[in-house]
Scaffold this active site. Structure first.
Site, PDB file in Angstrom:
ATOM      1  N   TYR A  85       0.843  -1.207   0.000  1.00 23.56           N
ATOM      2  CA  TYR A  85       0.000   0.000   0.000  1.00 23.56           C
ATOM      3  C   TYR A  85       0.877   1.255   0.000  1.00 23.56           C
ATOM      4  O   TYR A  85       0.968   1.949  -0.974  1.00 23.56           O
ATOM      5  CB  TYR A  85      -0.949  -0.004   1.198  1.00 23.56           C
ATOM      6  CG  TYR A  85      -1.969   1.104   1.106  1.00 23.56           C
ATOM      7  CD1 TYR A  85      -3.075   0.973   0.273  1.00 23.56           C
ATOM      8  CD2 TYR A  85      -1.824   2.291   1.829  1.00 23.56           C
ATOM      9  CE1 TYR A  85      -4.008   1.997   0.154  1.00 23.56           C
ATOM     10  CE2 TYR A  85      -2.751   3.316   1.719  1.00 23.56           C
ATOM     11  CZ  TYR A  85      -3.837   3.168   0.882  1.00 23.56           C
ATOM     12  OH  TYR A  85      -4.753   4.180   0.773  1.00 23.56           O
ATOM     13  N   HIS A  92     -15.802   1.312  -4.206  1.00 23.19           N
ATOM     14  CA  HIS A  92     -14.351   1.269  -4.022  1.00 23.19           C
ATOM     15  C   HIS A  92     -13.871  -0.029  -3.382  1.00 23.19           C
ATOM     16  O   HIS A  92     -12.683  -0.302  -3.380  1.00 23.19           O
ATOM     17  CB  HIS A  92     -13.917   2.467  -3.173  1.00 23.19           C
ATOM     18  CG  HIS A  92     -12.457   2.761  -3.217  1.00 23.19           C
ATOM     19  ND1 HIS A  92     -11.763   2.989  -4.394  1.00 23.19           N
ATOM     20  CD2 HIS A  92     -11.538   2.861  -2.224  1.00 23.19           C
ATOM     21  CE1 HIS A  92     -10.490   3.211  -4.118  1.00 23.19           C
ATOM     22  NE2 HIS A  92     -10.324   3.140  -2.816  1.00 23.19           N
ATOM     23  N   SER A 108      -6.281   0.842  -4.565  1.00 16.60           N
ATOM     24  CA  SER A 108      -6.416   2.274  -4.303  1.00 16.60           C
ATOM     25  C   SER A 108      -5.041   2.942  -4.438  1.00 16.60           C
ATOM     26  O   SER A 108      -4.441   2.909  -5.511  1.00 16.60           O
ATOM     27  CB  SER A 108      -7.035   2.494  -2.927  1.00 16.60           C
ATOM     28  OG  SER A 108      -7.478   3.816  -2.786  1.00 16.60           O
ATOM     29  N   ASP A 130     -17.569   3.406  -8.320  1.00 12.93           N
ATOM     30  CA  ASP A 130     -16.519   3.880  -7.423  1.00 12.93           C
ATOM     31  C   ASP A 130     -16.458   5.400  -7.504  1.00 12.93           C
ATOM     32  O   ASP A 130     -16.012   5.959  -8.507  1.00 12.93           O
ATOM     33  CB  ASP A 130     -15.170   3.270  -7.814  1.00 12.93           C
ATOM     34  CG  ASP A 130     -14.083   3.556  -6.783  1.00 12.93           C
ATOM     35  OD1 ASP A 130     -14.277   4.456  -5.939  1.00 12.93           O
ATOM     36  OD2 ASP A 130     -13.042   2.875  -6.816  1.00 12.93           O
TER      37      ASP A 130
END
Length: 531
Positions: free
Chosen positions: A300, A499, A380, A464
């Site tokens: 991430y 999302h 993301s 999203d």
């Protein structure tokens, strides 16, 4: 009595009750003359809804043209005395406002911590004292106490900053400080006067959540998990005065999984600039380090979000097939506090990519896997991570899974709440230097004609409204138009989904199956390794 109150356009919001009168919630105005799923939303508002009334009568508490903020939240302390309002222009840093609800209309909303470069959050209040967690003057956080509504300059330190980042909760008349030591949880119990009661002995090495509840609670609940331990719920009964409490198992997971057949280890590897990075590697016992193990490297690296050890049913299936799951704690996250976060932001964002690339190289060098058996995965901001790394180093991995990613770094801030991410990314409008830096790694702008990219499954969803699907559409189109070899470049678009949060179980299973099958096939497995 059932009240059929209906509220619409509630977004990025909690609900916090004020007695039995009603509750506070946050909302954006519906975009006018543009797509509701992609138009910019930059004025968050806090309202109070009185039960039994129409939403159009709700009272605006904070936000709007006089105090425009992108993110606004409101909550009432457990004792019902204080309204707490946090207001921010980005995902990092916030103002703090307090109102004494006991004073009724005479209690005004008071700014007690100004500016947007530090974070302030109210933990609880007790006998007029307000306990506040902040990173102001303490990158790893500290706990302060205010005597009623005071400006931050008058607060007194209760629990000082430590070597590792902390967060605090309250319940049963105590404060519970969770410290993250090399991404692993440690829990300490404190009295309200700051006296340390004990370091709580946890069920194992992993991640803890909970230790929060009402002031009057006689027992608290918490969860414990790690990569090979399904999440279980425990009770904690505090001891008398300064005595240690008692932990008991409340509910174990019912999943059919035997942790004794698996291993999970934490290693430390060196990134490009010499920084030591921790990584958790999990797999089935008996692993042969022959470079041929199918491996998912998940990352991430942003927004102060920490990847602590946790159990995933989906990844269990991957490990059952002889697969490895590797999760590095790269910069941009919060594993080592705000300094670790800042080291992966704006003009230092490439540290994040180099940390991830170095994690892959470590796995290869140590024989866990090799490039033909390696898949990169992230969602993301992690989707940006995968997109950037696969365009920077196309031959590093065989497979790539950029999910709901921020792929157009030059225009991300023009959609929905994207401008609020500027603290981490910067924007193309900041300066010519920032424009050039963003363009140098923006996945959409760095797909090169004729280059052989990994087998890629881009994933997104048609509803999203956080990272709009246009990011993924453009990246997939660039890959499909310019792919220089025969490896597939697909896009998987979920319908009636957003999302990611809140997906029904069936949808989660379907996506996991598609990804694992795609990965194994493109790693050369014509059948399951361990059917």
């Amino acid at each position: 009595v059932i009240l059929e109150d209906t509220l619409v356009d509630v977004k990025f919001s909690g609900l916090s009750w004020r007695g039995n009168e009603g509750f506070y919630y946050s909302s954006y105005d519906k975009p006018k003359g543009a797509s509701e799923l992609s138009a910019m939303t930059n004025q968050h508002k806090l309202y109070f809804h009185a039960l039994g009334t129409a939403q159009k009568q709700d009272k605006l508490i904070f936000g709007g043209s006089e105090t425009p903020r992108r993110y606004v939240g409101g909550s009432v302390t457990e004792d019902g005395r204080y309204l707490v309002v946090t207001a921010a222009v980005s995902t990092t840093g916030n103002e703090l406002y307090l109102q004494d609800l006991e004073k009724g209309d005479k209690g005004s909303l008071t700014l007690v911590a100004e500016g947007f470069d530090k974070e302030y959050g109210v933990v609880t209040s007790e006998n007029g004292q307000i306990f506040i967690q902040t990173n102001d003057g303490a990158p790893n956080n500290r706990i302060m106490v205010a005597q009623g509504i005071q400006h931050k300059s008058e607060w007194k330190e209760l629990i000082p900053e430590g070597e590792f980042p902390m967060s605090v909760g309250s319940g049963a008349g105590r404060l519970y400080v969770s410290t993250m030591e090399h991404a692993v949880s440690k829990m300490d119990e404190y009295a309200y006067d700051g006296r340390h009661i004990q370091t709580i002995e946890l069920p194992g090495v992993g991640s803890v959540g909970g230790f929060g509840g009402k002031r009057s609670a006689e027992q608290l609940y918490f969860t414990f998990t790690n990569a090979i331990t399904p999440s279980a719920i425990y009770t904690y009964v505090p001891g008398e005065e300064m005595e240690a409490g008692v932990i008991e198992l409340f509910r174990a997971s019912a999943i059919d999984f035997d942790p004794s057949q698996y291993e999970s280890e934490q290693v430390f590897y060196t990134s490009t600039d010499g920084t030591k990075i921790p990584m958790t590697i999990s797999y089935k016992k008996g692993l042969q380090k022959n470079g041929k193990n199918p491996t998912i490297l998940y990352g991430y690296g942003g927004f102060n979000i920490s990847l602590t050890p946790s159990f995933s049913t989906s990844y269990t299936v991957w490990m059952e097939q002889g697969g490895i799951l590797a999760i590095p704690n790269i910069r941009g996250g919060g594993e080592y506090g705000e300094a670790w976060h800042v080291a992966g932001t704006q003009m230092q964002k490439k540290n994040v990519f180099e940390d991830f690339e170095s994690a892959a190289q470590y796995l290869i060098d140590e024989g866990y896997t090799s490039s033909p058996y390696l898949a990169l995965s992230g969602g993301s901001n992690g989707g940006l991570l995968v997109g950037a790394v696969m365009t920077r180093k196309p031959d590093l991995a065989a497979v790539a899974f950029p999910a709901v990613g921020v792929m157009d770094m030059l225009r991300y801030h023009t959609f929905t709440a994207g401008a609020g991410w500027a603290y981490d990314y910067g924007t193309a409008e900041d300066s010519p230097e920032m424009f050039a830096y963003l363009k140098s790694y923006s996945p959409v702008h760095n797909v090169v004609e004729g280059t052989c990219y990994p087998a890629t499954m881009v994933t997104t969803a048609d509803h999203d409204d956080r990272v709009v699907p246009a990011h993924s559409f453009k990246f997939a189109a660039e890959l499909q138009a310019k792919q220089g070899c025969g490896t597939p470049t697909l896009i998987r678009i979920e319908t009636n989904a957003g999302h990611g949060a809140g997906k029904p179980t069936a949808m989660v299973i379907e996506e996991a199956i598609d990804k694992f099958a795609f990965a194994l096939w493109n790693m050369g497995f014509a059948k399951l390794p361990n059917p």
